[in-house]
Design an enzyme around this catalytic site. Sequence first.
Site, PDB file in Angstrom:
ATOM      1  N   HIS A 185       1.261   2.457 -10.164  1.00 58.54           N
ATOM      2  CA  HIS A 185       0.233   2.816  -9.186  1.00 58.54           C
ATOM      3  C   HIS A 185      -1.097   2.175  -9.603  1.00 58.54           C
ATOM      4  O   HIS A 185      -1.475   2.251 -10.772  1.00 58.54           O
ATOM      5  CB  HIS A 185      -0.003   4.328  -9.167  1.00 58.54           C
ATOM      6  CG  HIS A 185       1.143   5.151  -8.678  1.00 58.54           C
ATOM      7  ND1 HIS A 185       1.202   5.671  -7.405  1.00 58.54           N
ATOM      8  CD2 HIS A 185       2.275   5.576  -9.292  1.00 58.54           C
ATOM      9  CE1 HIS A 185       2.307   6.385  -7.258  1.00 58.54           C
ATOM     10  NE2 HIS A 185       2.979   6.343  -8.393  1.00 58.54           N
ATOM     11  N   HIS A 204       7.605   1.807 -10.822  1.00 61.40           N
ATOM     12  CA  HIS A 204       6.467   1.272 -10.063  1.00 61.40           C
ATOM     13  C   HIS A 204       5.176   1.665 -10.750  1.00 61.40           C
ATOM     14  O   HIS A 204       5.067   2.737 -11.336  1.00 61.40           O
ATOM     15  CB  HIS A 204       6.479   1.764  -8.608  1.00 61.40           C
ATOM     16  CG  HIS A 204       6.612   3.246  -8.475  1.00 61.40           C
ATOM     17  ND1 HIS A 204       7.818   3.906  -8.574  1.00 61.40           N
ATOM     18  CD2 HIS A 204       5.692   4.202  -8.273  1.00 61.40           C
ATOM     19  CE1 HIS A 204       7.637   5.196  -8.432  1.00 61.40           C
ATOM     20  NE2 HIS A 204       6.340   5.416  -8.259  1.00 61.40           N
ATOM     21  N   ASN A 254       4.247   7.312 -13.293  1.00 58.51           N
ATOM     22  CA  ASN A 254       4.819   8.647 -13.398  1.00 58.51           C
ATOM     23  C   ASN A 254       6.225   8.482 -13.972  1.00 58.51           C
ATOM     24  O   ASN A 254       6.962   7.586 -13.543  1.00 58.51           O
ATOM     25  CB  ASN A 254       4.891   9.306 -12.018  1.00 58.51           C
ATOM     26  CG  ASN A 254       3.500   9.621 -11.465  1.00 58.51           C
ATOM     27  OD1 ASN A 254       2.608  10.005 -12.216  1.00 58.51           O
ATOM     28  ND2 ASN A 254       3.312   9.440 -10.171  1.00 58.51           N
ATOM     29  N   ARG A 292       0.832  -1.202   0.000  1.00 58.61           N
ATOM     30  CA  ARG A 292       0.000   0.000   0.000  1.00 58.61           C
ATOM     31  C   ARG A 292       0.871   1.257   0.000  1.00 58.61           C
ATOM     32  O   ARG A 292       1.891   1.306   0.691  1.00 58.61           O
ATOM     33  CB  ARG A 292      -0.910   0.023   1.234  1.00 58.61           C
ATOM     34  CG  ARG A 292      -1.980  -1.028   1.164  1.00 58.61           C
ATOM     35  CD  ARG A 292      -3.086  -0.841   2.182  1.00 58.61           C
ATOM     36  NE  ARG A 292      -3.814  -2.110   2.305  1.00 58.61           N
ATOM     37  CZ  ARG A 292      -4.728  -2.532   1.430  1.00 58.61           C
ATOM     38  NH1 ARG A 292      -5.056  -1.785   0.403  1.00 58.61           N
ATOM     39  NH2 ARG A 292      -5.316  -3.718   1.587  1.00 58.61           N
ATOM     40  N   ASP A 293       0.428   2.251  -0.769  1.00 57.35           N
ATOM     41  CA  ASP A 293       1.121   3.542  -0.777  1.00 57.35           C
ATOM     42  C   ASP A 293       0.993   4.177   0.610  1.00 57.35           C
ATOM     43  O   ASP A 293      -0.076   4.174   1.219  1.00 57.35           O
ATOM     44  CB  ASP A 293       0.507   4.459  -1.844  1.00 57.35           C
ATOM     45  CG  ASP A 293       1.412   5.630  -2.163  1.00 57.35           C
ATOM     46  OD1 ASP A 293       1.916   5.696  -3.301  1.00 57.35           O
ATOM     47  OD2 ASP A 293       1.635   6.481  -1.273  1.00 57.35           O
ATOM     48  N   ILE A 294       2.113   4.719   1.108  1.00 57.49           N
ATOM     49  CA  ILE A 294       2.141   5.290   2.455  1.00 57.49           C
ATOM     50  C   ILE A 294       1.297   6.568   2.543  1.00 57.49           C
ATOM     51  O   ILE A 294       0.820   6.931   3.614  1.00 57.49           O
ATOM     52  CB  ILE A 294       3.615   5.549   2.862  1.00 57.49           C
ATOM     53  CG1 ILE A 294       3.800   5.534   4.355  1.00 57.49           C
ATOM     54  CG2 ILE A 294       4.153   6.818   2.246  1.00 57.49           C
ATOM     55  CD1 ILE A 294       5.272   5.460   4.777  1.00 57.49           C
TER      56      ILE A 294
HETATM   57  P1  5GP Z   1       5.937   8.456  -7.656  1.00 58.29           P
HETATM   58  O1  5GP Z   1       5.519   9.894  -7.480  1.00 58.29           O
HETATM   59  O2  5GP Z   1       7.426   8.293  -7.632  1.00 58.29           O
HETATM   60  O3  5GP Z   1       5.296   7.829  -8.866  1.00 58.29           O
HETATM   61  O4  5GP Z   1       5.299   7.672  -6.456  1.00 58.29           O
HETATM   62  C1  5GP Z   1       5.986   7.292  -5.328  1.00 58.29           C
HETATM   63  C2  5GP Z   1       4.950   6.863  -4.320  1.00 58.29           C
HETATM   64  O5  5GP Z   1       5.593   6.129  -3.315  1.00 58.29           O
HETATM   65  C3  5GP Z   1       4.230   8.025  -3.640  1.00 58.29           C
HETATM   66  O6  5GP Z   1       2.831   7.911  -3.869  1.00 58.29           O
HETATM   67  C4  5GP Z   1       4.586   7.854  -2.155  1.00 58.29           C
HETATM   68  O7  5GP Z   1       3.516   8.149  -1.292  1.00 58.29           O
HETATM   69  C5  5GP Z   1       5.002   6.394  -2.076  1.00 58.29           C
HETATM   70  N1  5GP Z   1       6.024   6.102  -1.072  1.00 58.29           N
HETATM   71  C6  5GP Z   1       7.173   6.794  -0.889  1.00 58.29           C
HETATM   72  N2  5GP Z   1       7.915   6.243   0.089  1.00 58.29           N
HETATM   73  C7  5GP Z   1       7.196   5.172   0.541  1.00 58.29           C
HETATM   74  C8  5GP Z   1       7.442   4.208   1.557  1.00 58.29           C
HETATM   75  O8  5GP Z   1       8.461   4.210   2.247  1.00 58.29           O
HETATM   76  N3  5GP Z   1       6.493   3.258   1.750  1.00 58.29           N
HETATM   77  C9  5GP Z   1       5.345   3.227   1.003  1.00 58.29           C
HETATM   78  N4  5GP Z   1       4.475   2.235   1.275  1.00 58.29           N
HETATM   79  N5  5GP Z   1       5.089   4.120   0.027  1.00 58.29           N
HETATM   80  C10 5GP Z   1       5.995   5.087  -0.202  1.00 58.29           C
END
Ligand code: 5GP
Length: 110
Positions: free
Chosen positions: A103, A101, A88, A30-32
């Site tokens: 989403h 990754h 992204n 799950r996203d944090i």
């Molecule tokens: P991006 O913007 O790079 O596509 O998305 C990165 C996502 O990773 C963000 O939605 C952020 O909330 C999530 N994220 C960042 N660090 C962590 C973490 O340590 N644990 C989890 N579960 N999600 C994370």
Amino acid sequence: MTQDCIFCNIANGKTDTEFLYEDDHLVVFRDIKPHAPVHLLIVPKRHIRSVNDLTDDHRSILGDLFMAARDMAKKEGVDRSGYKLLFNVEKGGGQVIFHLHLHLMGGWKR
Ligand code: 5GP
Ligand code: ZN
């Protein structure tokens, strides 16, 4: 694995992040900071910086990411209501973690 990459550390079990799914190639957690009632991250174990860095070697991983998304949407009960899948790409595309990754976001009441 890249030691200072947070998703390498998570995907390789070096943190206490709980996995909803894991196999030899990827993990799902799950996203944090969720942007939807259901917000999962589907993350390959191999370090790939972004979509720009994909090569022919990565074709099967991409298939795996999408099949995991399909399965997780069903498990989370959002397959029929619908969901978004998003990559992204680099800073201008909103990428903050430079480890590929996917989403999966859904579960809104509409
Ligand atoms: P991006 O913007 O790079 O596509 O998305 C990165 C996502 O990773 C963000 O939605 C952020 O909330 C999530 N994220 C960042 N660090 C962590 C973490 O340590 N644990 C989890 N579960 N999600 C994370
Ligand atoms: Zn990484």
